[in-house]
Write a protein that holds these residues in place. Structure first.
Motif, PDB file in Angstrom:
ATOM      1  N   ILE A 117      42.830  23.296  29.100  1.00 55.25           N
ATOM      2  CA  ILE A 117      43.852  23.942  29.739  1.00 55.25           C
ATOM      3  C   ILE A 117      43.848  25.326  29.614  1.00 55.25           C
ATOM      4  N   ARG A 118      43.138  25.903  28.397  1.00 57.75           N
ATOM      5  CA  ARG A 118      43.196  27.420  28.087  1.00 57.75           C
ATOM      6  C   ARG A 118      41.588  27.701  28.694  1.00 57.75           C
ATOM      7  N   SER A 119      40.813  26.978  28.714  1.00 52.63           N
ATOM      8  CA  SER A 119      39.773  27.237  29.666  1.00 52.63           C
ATOM      9  C   SER A 119      39.730  27.330  31.108  1.00 52.63           C
ATOM     10  N   ARG A 120      40.819  26.759  31.674  1.00 54.13           N
ATOM     11  CA  ARG A 120      40.999  26.828  32.989  1.00 54.13           C
ATOM     12  C   ARG A 120      42.236  27.959  33.368  1.00 54.13           C
ATOM     13  N   SER A 121      42.815  28.368  32.330  1.00 59.22           N
ATOM     14  CA  SER A 121      43.889  29.418  32.653  1.00 59.22           C
ATOM     15  C   SER A 121      43.446  30.897  33.007  1.00 59.22           C
ATOM     16  N   ARG A 122      42.205  31.118  32.526  1.00 53.31           N
ATOM     17  CA  ARG A 122      41.822  32.584  33.255  1.00 53.31           C
ATOM     18  C   ARG A 122      41.701  32.530  34.702  1.00 53.31           C
ATOM     19  N   TYR A 123      41.601  31.442  35.320  1.00 54.28           N
ATOM     20  CA  TYR A 123      41.527  31.457  36.885  1.00 54.28           C
ATOM     21  C   TYR A 123      42.763  31.618  37.446  1.00 54.28           C
ATOM     22  N   LEU A 124      43.885  31.609  36.830  1.00 61.21           N
ATOM     23  CA  LEU A 124      45.560  31.668  37.258  1.00 61.21           C
ATOM     24  C   LEU A 124      45.444  33.270  37.635  1.00 61.21           C
ATOM     25  N   LEU A 125      44.507  34.164  36.980  1.00 59.51           N
ATOM     26  CA  LEU A 125      45.008  35.733  37.362  1.00 59.51           C
ATOM     27  C   LEU A 125      44.065  36.087  38.497  1.00 59.51           C
TER      28      LEU A 125
END
Length: 146
Positions: A117-125
């Motif tokens: 989840i943390r590795s994918r969260s940067r794409y939310l920005l």
């Protein structure tokens, strides 16, 4: 539309009493404005009704999701208890060790999911969109940070 045919149009102008195009044009504009207001009102009312229906659907979906999550947690606890009992019955480990082993396996899976989840969260920005909006100066600063 409510634009009138030539037979329905008034014969005399409002200001001079003579036949004229201005009265016809003003009347057509007035009718067109009324229709535009009515159409706008209808669209806003439709959007409000659909928003209300979407809100009710969202609430029911969230409630169903919470109930489903509670049920799945119960299923998971049952599966983990069955796995612990299977380990105990096979005389591989004792009761305490079986519970600790199952708990440790669950913790490892939870940590792996946290990392995912943390590795994918940067794409939310929206990083690429932000970079393109900043222009060349912003992208140069971003490259230096990496």
């Amino acid at each position: 539309m409510a634009i009138r045919t030539p037979e329905e149009k008034p014969v005399h102008s409002v200001t001079s009493g003579k036949p004229g195009i201005h009265a016809d044009l003003l009347e057509d504009v007035r009718l067109l404005w009324q229709e535009l207001r009515g159409l706008t009102h209808d669209h806003i009312k439709l959007a409000a009704l659909e928003t209300k229906r979407a809100g009710k659907s969202l609430v029911s979906m969230v409630v169903a999701g919470v109930v489903m999550a509670v049920l799945l947690i119960g299923v998971w606890i049952g599966l983990m208890a069955a796995a612990a009992l299977a380990l105990i019955e096979s005389n591989m480990v004792g009761g305490t060790e079986a519970v600790l082993l199952i708990t440790g396996a669950n913790l490892v899976v939870a940590l792996l999911l946290f990392w995912f989840i943390r590795s994918r969260s940067r794409y939310l920005l929206f990083p690429e969109t932000v970079r393109s909006l900043r222009g060349k100066e912003g992208s140069h600063e971003d490259r230096q940070k990496q």
